[in-house]
Write a protein that holds these residues in place. Structure first.
Motif, PDB file in Angstrom:
ATOM      1  N   GLU A  79      13.083  -2.501  57.918  1.00 26.50           N
ATOM      2  CA  GLU A  79      12.566  -3.756  57.357  1.00 26.50           C
ATOM      3  C   GLU A  79      11.342  -3.441  56.515  1.00 26.50           C
ATOM      4  O   GLU A  79      10.470  -2.665  56.929  1.00 26.50           O
ATOM      5  CB  GLU A  79      12.226  -4.746  58.467  1.00 26.50           C
ATOM      6  CG  GLU A  79      11.804  -6.117  57.945  1.00 26.50           C
ATOM      7  CD  GLU A  79      11.783  -7.187  59.026  1.00 26.50           C
ATOM      8  OE1 GLU A  79      12.874  -7.551  59.505  1.00 26.50           O
ATOM      9  OE2 GLU A  79      10.675  -7.616  59.398  1.00 26.50           O
ATOM     10  N   LEU A  80      11.259  -4.055  55.343  1.00 24.71           N
ATOM     11  CA  LEU A  80      10.148  -3.859  54.423  1.00 24.71           C
ATOM     12  C   LEU A  80       9.340  -5.148  54.306  1.00 24.71           C
ATOM     13  O   LEU A  80       9.917  -6.242  54.207  1.00 24.71           O
ATOM     14  CB  LEU A  80      10.657  -3.477  53.031  1.00 24.71           C
ATOM     15  CG  LEU A  80      11.574  -2.261  52.912  1.00 24.71           C
ATOM     16  CD1 LEU A  80      12.046  -2.128  51.463  1.00 24.71           C
ATOM     17  CD2 LEU A  80      10.879  -1.004  53.373  1.00 24.71           C
ATOM     18  N   ALA A  81       8.026  -5.013  54.310  1.00 25.81           N
ATOM     19  CA  ALA A  81       7.130  -6.137  54.025  1.00 25.81           C
ATOM     20  C   ALA A  81       6.642  -5.975  52.594  1.00 25.81           C
ATOM     21  O   ALA A  81       6.148  -4.901  52.211  1.00 25.81           O
ATOM     22  CB  ALA A  81       5.961  -6.152  55.005  1.00 25.81           C
ATOM     23  N   LEU A  82       6.752  -7.027  51.795  1.00 25.93           N
ATOM     24  CA  LEU A  82       6.461  -6.954  50.367  1.00 25.93           C
ATOM     25  C   LEU A  82       5.312  -7.886  49.987  1.00 25.93           C
ATOM     26  O   LEU A  82       5.157  -8.967  50.565  1.00 25.93           O
ATOM     27  CB  LEU A  82       7.703  -7.319  49.556  1.00 25.93           C
ATOM     28  CG  LEU A  82       8.982  -6.519  49.899  1.00 25.93           C
ATOM     29  CD1 LEU A  82      10.162  -7.057  49.106  1.00 25.93           C
ATOM     30  CD2 LEU A  82       8.779  -5.040  49.640  1.00 25.93           C
ATOM     31  N   ARG A  83       4.536  -7.467  48.982  1.00 20.74           N
ATOM     32  CA  ARG A  83       3.413  -8.284  48.519  1.00 20.74           C
ATOM     33  C   ARG A  83       3.827  -9.240  47.404  1.00 20.74           C
ATOM     34  O   ARG A  83       3.047 -10.109  46.983  1.00 20.74           O
ATOM     35  CB  ARG A  83       2.267  -7.388  48.042  1.00 20.74           C
ATOM     36  CG  ARG A  83       2.531  -6.637  46.762  1.00 20.74           C
ATOM     37  CD  ARG A  83       1.324  -5.869  46.279  1.00 20.74           C
ATOM     38  NE  ARG A  83       1.542  -5.257  44.984  1.00 20.74           N
ATOM     39  CZ  ARG A  83       2.081  -4.065  44.787  1.00 20.74           C
ATOM     40  NH1 ARG A  83       2.449  -3.327  45.839  1.00 20.74           N
ATOM     41  NH2 ARG A  83       2.248  -3.580  43.562  1.00 20.74           N
ATOM     42  N   ALA A  84       5.045  -9.073  46.887  1.00 23.38           N
ATOM     43  CA  ALA A  84       5.594  -9.966  45.863  1.00 23.38           C
ATOM     44  C   ALA A  84       7.090 -10.122  46.128  1.00 23.38           C
ATOM     45  O   ALA A  84       7.737  -9.208  46.663  1.00 23.38           O
ATOM     46  CB  ALA A  84       5.354  -9.410  44.460  1.00 23.38           C
ATOM     47  N   ARG A  85       7.638 -11.248  45.751  1.00 24.98           N
ATOM     48  CA  ARG A  85       9.046 -11.490  46.015  1.00 24.98           C
ATOM     49  C   ARG A  85       9.924 -10.668  45.070  1.00 24.98           C
ATOM     50  O   ARG A  85       9.583 -10.449  43.898  1.00 24.98           O
ATOM     51  CB  ARG A  85       9.375 -12.976  45.871  1.00 24.98           C
ATOM     52  CG  ARG A  85       8.653 -13.874  46.883  1.00 24.98           C
ATOM     53  CD  ARG A  85       9.243 -15.274  46.892  1.00 24.98           C
ATOM     54  NE  ARG A  85      10.632 -15.267  47.343  1.00 24.98           N
ATOM     55  CZ  ARG A  85      11.006 -15.243  48.622  1.00 24.98           C
ATOM     56  NH1 ARG A  85      10.095 -15.232  49.583  1.00 24.98           N
ATOM     57  NH2 ARG A  85      12.269 -15.234  48.940  1.00 24.98           N
ATOM     58  N   VAL A  86      11.069 -10.212  45.617  1.00 26.03           N
ATOM     59  CA  VAL A  86      12.026  -9.443  44.828  1.00 26.03           C
ATOM     60  C   VAL A  86      13.419  -9.999  45.057  1.00 26.03           C
ATOM     61  O   VAL A  86      13.683 -10.671  46.056  1.00 26.03           O
ATOM     62  CB  VAL A  86      12.005  -7.943  45.200  1.00 26.03           C
ATOM     63  CG1 VAL A  86      10.637  -7.337  44.975  1.00 26.03           C
ATOM     64  CG2 VAL A  86      12.458  -7.737  46.652  1.00 26.03           C
ATOM     65  N   ASP A  87      14.306  -9.707  44.128  1.00 24.14           N
ATOM     66  CA  ASP A  87      15.719 -10.026  44.302  1.00 24.14           C
ATOM     67  C   ASP A  87      16.347  -8.910  45.141  1.00 24.14           C
ATOM     68  O   ASP A  87      16.302  -7.736  44.739  1.00 24.14           O
ATOM     69  CB  ASP A  87      16.402 -10.120  42.941  1.00 24.14           C
ATOM     70  CG  ASP A  87      17.878 -10.465  43.055  1.00 24.14           C
ATOM     71  OD1 ASP A  87      18.644  -9.637  43.588  1.00 24.14           O
ATOM     72  OD2 ASP A  87      18.249 -11.565  42.621  1.00 24.14           O
ATOM     73  N   PRO A  88      16.922  -9.223  46.307  1.00 26.82           N
ATOM     74  CA  PRO A  88      17.453  -8.161  47.173  1.00 26.82           C
ATOM     75  C   PRO A  88      18.470  -7.253  46.495  1.00 26.82           C
ATOM     76  O   PRO A  88      18.453  -6.033  46.700  1.00 26.82           O
ATOM     77  CB  PRO A  88      18.086  -8.953  48.329  1.00 26.82           C
ATOM     78  CG  PRO A  88      17.292 -10.212  48.394  1.00 26.82           C
ATOM     79  CD  PRO A  88      16.996 -10.544  46.966  1.00 26.82           C
ATOM     80  N   GLU A  89      19.347  -7.811  45.664  1.00 32.20           N
ATOM     81  CA  GLU A  89      20.356  -6.982  45.012  1.00 32.20           C
ATOM     82  C   GLU A  89      19.731  -6.048  43.985  1.00 32.20           C
ATOM     83  O   GLU A  89      20.117  -4.879  43.871  1.00 32.20           O
ATOM     84  CB  GLU A  89      21.414  -7.865  44.355  1.00 32.20           C
ATOM     85  CG  GLU A  89      22.522  -7.114  43.638  1.00 32.20           C
ATOM     86  CD  GLU A  89      23.308  -6.158  44.537  1.00 32.20           C
ATOM     87  OE1 GLU A  89      23.948  -5.230  43.990  1.00 32.20           O
ATOM     88  OE2 GLU A  89      23.277  -6.323  45.772  1.00 32.20           O
ATOM     89  N   LEU A  90      18.736  -6.533  43.240  1.00 32.99           N
ATOM     90  CA  LEU A  90      18.053  -5.664  42.278  1.00 32.99           C
ATOM     91  C   LEU A  90      17.284  -4.562  42.998  1.00 32.99           C
ATOM     92  O   LEU A  90      17.202  -3.427  42.511  1.00 32.99           O
ATOM     93  CB  LEU A  90      17.108  -6.483  41.397  1.00 32.99           C
ATOM     94  CG  LEU A  90      17.770  -7.494  40.457  1.00 32.99           C
ATOM     95  CD1 LEU A  90      16.710  -8.247  39.660  1.00 32.99           C
ATOM     96  CD2 LEU A  90      18.760  -6.796  39.521  1.00 32.99           C
ATOM     97  N   LEU A  91      16.749  -4.870  44.170  1.00 35.59           N
ATOM     98  CA  LEU A  91      16.048  -3.858  44.963  1.00 35.59           C
ATOM     99  C   LEU A  91      17.017  -2.785  45.422  1.00 35.59           C
ATOM    100  O   LEU A  91      16.718  -1.586  45.361  1.00 35.59           O
ATOM    101  CB  LEU A  91      15.368  -4.520  46.162  1.00 35.59           C
ATOM    102  CG  LEU A  91      14.690  -3.593  47.169  1.00 35.59           C
ATOM    103  CD1 LEU A  91      13.632  -2.731  46.493  1.00 35.59           C
ATOM    104  CD2 LEU A  91      14.071  -4.404  48.306  1.00 35.59           C
ATOM    105  N   ARG A  92      18.189  -3.193  45.879  1.00 33.56           N
ATOM    106  CA  ARG A  92      19.207  -2.223  46.302  1.00 33.56           C
ATOM    107  C   ARG A  92      19.572  -1.283  45.159  1.00 33.56           C
ATOM    108  O   ARG A  92      19.630  -0.056  45.335  1.00 33.56           O
ATOM    109  CB  ARG A  92      20.454  -2.963  46.798  1.00 33.56           C
ATOM    110  CG  ARG A  92      21.540  -2.044  47.367  1.00 33.56           C
ATOM    111  CD  ARG A  92      22.832  -2.808  47.625  1.00 33.56           C
ATOM    112  NE  ARG A  92      23.473  -3.189  46.370  1.00 33.56           N
ATOM    113  CZ  ARG A  92      24.255  -2.375  45.658  1.00 33.56           C
ATOM    114  NH1 ARG A  92      24.492  -1.130  46.074  1.00 33.56           N
ATOM    115  NH2 ARG A  92      24.801  -2.789  44.530  1.00 33.56           N
ATOM    116  N   GLU A  93      19.804  -1.841  43.988  1.00 35.28           N
ATOM    117  CA  GLU A  93      20.196  -1.027  42.841  1.00 35.28           C
ATOM    118  C   GLU A  93      19.077  -0.068  42.436  1.00 35.28           C
ATOM    119  O   GLU A  93      19.336   1.105  42.112  1.00 35.28           O
ATOM    120  CB  GLU A  93      20.571  -1.932  41.668  1.00 35.28           C
ATOM    121  CG  GLU A  93      21.825  -2.762  41.911  1.00 35.28           C
ATOM    122  CD  GLU A  93      22.082  -3.774  40.813  1.00 35.28           C
ATOM    123  OE1 GLU A  93      21.232  -3.889  39.896  1.00 35.28           O
ATOM    124  OE2 GLU A  93      23.131  -4.450  40.862  1.00 35.28           O
TER     125      GLU A  93
END
Length: 236
Positions: A79-93
């Motif tokens: 599990e990752l904690a992020l300081r800004a929101r990301v699109d999960p699919e773009l993160l995977r790619e």
């Protein structure tokens, strides 16, 4: 002179859960080495990680249920904690573009706020034992399931530890030179080598003096009616 209090990091704005696999040579990397590989990939992919507060901030990554060194796995989670929101699919790619061969991100989903570790109740393992005789292996599985307790030993940093393997075995069967097993997670965690050790307790001579054990975790998650479910599905 009093040490200056370090600045406090802002709280995460998003938490995501990552399902990844490790196979090939990367399965021989220790958990510490693999975590370094993953942290390097997060930096290279420019993932907006949240950091812990204190004098030595580190990225907020929670690993859960890591497979032992030497075992391949189709079901690793963090599990990752992020300081800004990301699109999960773009993160995977983005991560798959920078990770080494053998380490691949399968899914990224937003956390539902429950405990990921609590959902990892059991693992489904396939364990190849090259050279094993299938009828003898199958009989050893039957004999293990027929016992109330099978004790094995494991050498730890605090010395030898003896524990029961049978209690963790939910399902067990042999197919050619391999066994398929569902193992309940407990303390200590029963590993594939422990299960093979238990088979050798009930059937000495089952394998040669230096058996080859090729373990591959097929699934890890909640245990329902003897089957391992998907830990990333919402409990709602």
């Amino acid at each position: 002179m009093a040490r200056t209090q370090p600045p406090q990091q802002p709280p995460p704005v998003q938490r995501v859960r990552v399902h990844y696999v490790k196979q090939g040579p990367v399965r021989f990397a220790s958990h510490r080495d693999l975590s370094r590989v993953l942290e390097r990939a997060l930096r290279r992919a420019d993932v907006p990680m949240a950091y812990s507060s204190g004098f030595n901030p580190h990225p907020r990554i929670s690993y859960a249920g890591a497979a032992p060194t030497g075992a391949a796995s189709q079901a690793e989670f963090l599990e990752l904690a992020l300081r800004a929101r990301v699109d999960p699919e773009l993160l995977r790619e983005a991560l798959n573009r920078v990770l080494p061969s053998g380490c691949r991100i399968v899914r990224v989903v937003e956390s539902d706020g429950t405990s990921l570790m609590d959902r990892l109740q059991a693992s489904h393992w396939e364990i190849r034992l090259p050279g094993a005789d299938q009828p003898v292996l199958a009989q050893a599985c039957v004999e293990l399931l027929g016992r109330a307790q099978v004790m094995v030993s494991r050498l730890t940093k605090n010395g030898e530890r003896r524990f029961d393997v049978r209690e963790a075995v939910i399902r067990l069967n042999a197919e050619t030179d391999r066994i398929c097993a569902v193992l309940r997670h407990g303390e200590p965690l029963v590993r594939p080598n422990d299960l093979v050790g238990a088979l050798l307790v009930v059937r000495p001579g089952l394998l040669g003096p230096e058996p080859v054990i090729l373990a591959n975790r097929l699934a890890q998650g909640p245990l329902t009616d003897g089957r391992v479910g998907d830990p990333l599905l919402s409990e709602d």
